[in-house]
Write a protein that holds these residues in place. Sequence first.
Motif, PDB file in Angstrom:
ATOM      1  N   SER A 146      22.107  33.609  54.887  1.00 34.97           N
ATOM      2  CA  SER A 146      21.810  32.197  54.622  1.00 34.97           C
ATOM      3  C   SER A 146      22.740  31.628  53.559  1.00 34.97           C
ATOM      4  O   SER A 146      23.178  30.471  53.659  1.00 34.97           O
ATOM      5  CB  SER A 146      20.355  32.032  54.186  1.00 34.97           C
ATOM      6  OG  SER A 146      20.100  32.692  52.966  1.00 34.97           O
ATOM      7  N   MET A 147      23.059  32.405  52.533  1.00 33.06           N
ATOM      8  CA  MET A 147      23.965  31.922  51.494  1.00 33.06           C
ATOM      9  C   MET A 147      25.340  31.616  52.070  1.00 33.06           C
ATOM     10  O   MET A 147      25.973  30.626  51.704  1.00 33.06           O
ATOM     11  CB  MET A 147      24.087  32.970  50.385  1.00 33.06           C
ATOM     12  CG  MET A 147      22.968  32.925  49.361  1.00 33.06           C
ATOM     13  SD  MET A 147      22.803  31.317  48.584  1.00 33.06           S
ATOM     14  CE  MET A 147      24.453  31.106  47.947  1.00 33.06           C
ATOM     15  N   LEU A 148      25.814  32.462  52.967  1.00 35.67           N
ATOM     16  CA  LEU A 148      27.120  32.240  53.589  1.00 35.67           C
ATOM     17  C   LEU A 148      27.113  30.954  54.413  1.00 35.67           C
ATOM     18  O   LEU A 148      28.020  30.117  54.298  1.00 35.67           O
ATOM     19  CB  LEU A 148      27.464  33.437  54.475  1.00 35.67           C
ATOM     20  CG  LEU A 148      28.821  33.403  55.179  1.00 35.67           C
ATOM     21  CD1 LEU A 148      29.951  33.411  54.162  1.00 35.67           C
ATOM     22  CD2 LEU A 148      28.958  34.589  56.139  1.00 35.67           C
ATOM     23  N   PHE A 207      16.780  32.751  38.076  1.00 37.58           N
ATOM     24  CA  PHE A 207      17.831  33.544  38.704  1.00 37.58           C
ATOM     25  C   PHE A 207      18.451  34.523  37.716  1.00 37.58           C
ATOM     26  O   PHE A 207      18.782  35.660  38.070  1.00 37.58           O
ATOM     27  CB  PHE A 207      18.920  32.625  39.263  1.00 37.58           C
ATOM     28  CG  PHE A 207      18.538  31.943  40.549  1.00 37.58           C
ATOM     29  CD1 PHE A 207      17.240  31.983  41.024  1.00 37.58           C
ATOM     30  CD2 PHE A 207      19.486  31.249  41.280  1.00 37.58           C
ATOM     31  CE1 PHE A 207      16.885  31.354  42.198  1.00 37.58           C
ATOM     32  CE2 PHE A 207      19.144  30.618  42.470  1.00 37.58           C
ATOM     33  CZ  PHE A 207      17.839  30.662  42.931  1.00 37.58           C
ATOM     34  N   ALA A 208      18.626  34.089  36.471  1.00 38.47           N
ATOM     35  CA  ALA A 208      19.195  34.979  35.460  1.00 38.47           C
ATOM     36  C   ALA A 208      18.285  36.198  35.240  1.00 38.47           C
ATOM     37  O   ALA A 208      18.760  37.322  35.067  1.00 38.47           O
ATOM     38  CB  ALA A 208      19.404  34.225  34.150  1.00 38.47           C
ATOM     39  N   ILE A 211      18.102  26.696  46.213  1.00 37.76           N
ATOM     40  CA  ILE A 211      16.842  27.385  45.967  1.00 37.76           C
ATOM     41  C   ILE A 211      16.386  28.234  47.151  1.00 37.76           C
ATOM     42  O   ILE A 211      15.514  29.075  47.037  1.00 37.76           O
ATOM     43  CB  ILE A 211      15.752  26.343  45.626  1.00 37.76           C
ATOM     44  CG1 ILE A 211      14.504  27.003  45.061  1.00 37.76           C
ATOM     45  CG2 ILE A 211      15.390  25.521  46.844  1.00 37.76           C
ATOM     46  CD1 ILE A 211      13.446  26.005  44.633  1.00 37.76           C
ATOM     47  N   GLY A 212      17.011  28.049  48.309  1.00 37.55           N
ATOM     48  CA  GLY A 212      16.483  28.578  49.563  1.00 37.55           C
ATOM     49  C   GLY A 212      16.234  30.062  49.620  1.00 37.55           C
ATOM     50  O   GLY A 212      15.211  30.507  50.129  1.00 37.55           O
ATOM     51  N   PHE A 213      17.178  30.878  49.108  1.00 38.41           N
ATOM     52  CA  PHE A 213      16.990  32.320  49.261  1.00 38.41           C
ATOM     53  C   PHE A 213      15.840  32.823  48.394  1.00 38.41           C
ATOM     54  O   PHE A 213      15.233  33.839  48.702  1.00 38.41           O
ATOM     55  CB  PHE A 213      18.275  33.097  48.982  1.00 38.41           C
ATOM     56  CG  PHE A 213      18.831  32.941  47.591  1.00 38.41           C
ATOM     57  CD1 PHE A 213      18.382  33.728  46.554  1.00 38.41           C
ATOM     58  CD2 PHE A 213      19.838  32.018  47.334  1.00 38.41           C
ATOM     59  CE1 PHE A 213      18.903  33.599  45.285  1.00 38.41           C
ATOM     60  CE2 PHE A 213      20.365  31.877  46.067  1.00 38.41           C
ATOM     61  CZ  PHE A 213      19.898  32.667  45.036  1.00 38.41           C
ATOM     62  N   SER A 258      23.686  35.588  42.101  1.00 41.32           N
ATOM     63  CA  SER A 258      22.256  35.838  41.958  1.00 41.32           C
ATOM     64  C   SER A 258      21.651  36.344  43.257  1.00 41.32           C
ATOM     65  O   SER A 258      20.732  37.165  43.243  1.00 41.32           O
ATOM     66  CB  SER A 258      21.539  34.552  41.519  1.00 41.32           C
ATOM     67  OG  SER A 258      22.004  34.106  40.269  1.00 41.32           O
ATOM     68  N   ALA A 259      22.164  35.862  44.379  1.00 43.38           N
ATOM     69  CA  ALA A 259      21.604  36.239  45.683  1.00 43.38           C
ATOM     70  C   ALA A 259      21.720  37.731  45.946  1.00 43.38           C
ATOM     71  O   ALA A 259      20.815  38.335  46.529  1.00 43.38           O
ATOM     72  CB  ALA A 259      22.290  35.457  46.802  1.00 43.38           C
TER      73      ALA A 259
END
Length: 492
Positions: free
Chosen positions: A273-275, A402-403, A247-249, A90-91
């Motif tokens: 950030s996701m990484l 996200f979807a 939820i952060g991104f 999703s990111a």
Amino acid sequence: MNSNSDVTSRTVTALGPQLRRRKSIKNMVGEAESNSGQLRRTLGMWQLTMISVGATMGTGILVILGAAVPIAGPAIWISFVIAGVTALLSAVSYAEMAGMVPVSGSSYSYSYATMGEGIAWICGWCLVLEYVVSVAAVAVGAGEYVNQTLRAFNLELPVSLAGGPAEGGVVNLPALIVVVLATLLLVRGARESAIVNTVVVIIKAGILVFFSIVAFSAFNAGNFEPLLPMGAAGVTAAASSVFFSYIGFDAASTAGEEAKNPKRDLPRAIMLSMLIVTITYVLVAVSAIGAREWTWFVGTEAALVQIVGELTGQPIFVLIFALASVLAIASVVLTVLYGQTRILMSMSRDGLVPAVFGKVSKWTGTPVAGTLITGIVVAITAGFIPLGALADATSIGTLFAFALVGVSVMYLRQRQPLAPRTFRVPLYPITPILGIFACLFLMSQLGWHTWVVFLIWMLVGIVIYLGYGRRRSRLGQLSKQDYIASHVVENH
């Protein structure tokens, strides 16, 4: 508009066509630029990354690990991987959309530009559930860490102030205080909040690395056998439950109007950030299971600080870890609450929620009234509702939103294939399709009671839209000719 024009607009736009009306990306960006004198562009890529990390890292580990491990067993780290991969799919869609639509509305704005006002409202209403409940769920976890801090001084919160009525208390006072303090800081300004958040993110990264070092010193590979005591269903159920901690991104994408260079920096901040978060979560989960058998986590609260205390035997380490954990939880509350206020501001700008949420103070450059109202609602929720009921409700709203972002990417690739993009989803269309199905799969793993809450929330949202939002929608008040004209340039 005055009341007469409002009445006229309601007769011009029937419900079906209004639900399908899309907002022009060009108009969205133009509105954001016209508001640049109100919201201040003070955030660079580093601050945006820290907002994303701050809204994410720590939540699933510090707050709900004790509740998730009994569901998945030693395979809890696999649950975090599944949730992380789903979030990553999703990111990348978020990154593409954030570069194309650099405004404050996050997936609400993306849906408005692609699927129309009806889906945009549903998405925005999901985001309200996602953000308000997420902030409250995280804040609820502050209570036990405050108690761990007080125990270092042979003190403890009375039961009446350590939890809500469902937990045998009166109010979760630490949760309420954390939300109030975060609200007051947000009122001061985005730049000030970002500085405080960056400092706290560094602290929380330090304590999680410290925990991993301590836990690996007592690592026992036998704790991972059997790996799947609750079966694969337990792993996916835990992944669904902890998903809200990613939820952060989404929170970072709400900073589109306060970023110095949103088209360049937002996609980079989201991916970086996701990484960082996924690697940290898996590392801490593996080290925690290595240090303690999975059955030890049953019924525990503040599991990490307990492990630190048992392994080091040093009260000073427990005190430092507990204090830092409270700060870490506070930073999540701060950044997620920030995201909620900006989404409500965007919805207010479109006329779908009251104008008070969109009024920006010329002194602070923040939506003061909207922030205070949101903070009060969240503080009450955190003070009186238990964690478990909050976490699952947050996950289902997050997954649905996200979807929709994946759908938005596919829509714009078809309708505006030549539009400039500062980031492009790799392996299109496979990646967004996988992201959509991964979100829907995790939604299906949540319990029936969570679905009941979600459906009731949606029904309430539909009633509010039909009774308020539809009548005051700025897009709905446009004549058919004006609406078509607003899209002519964009479609060519």
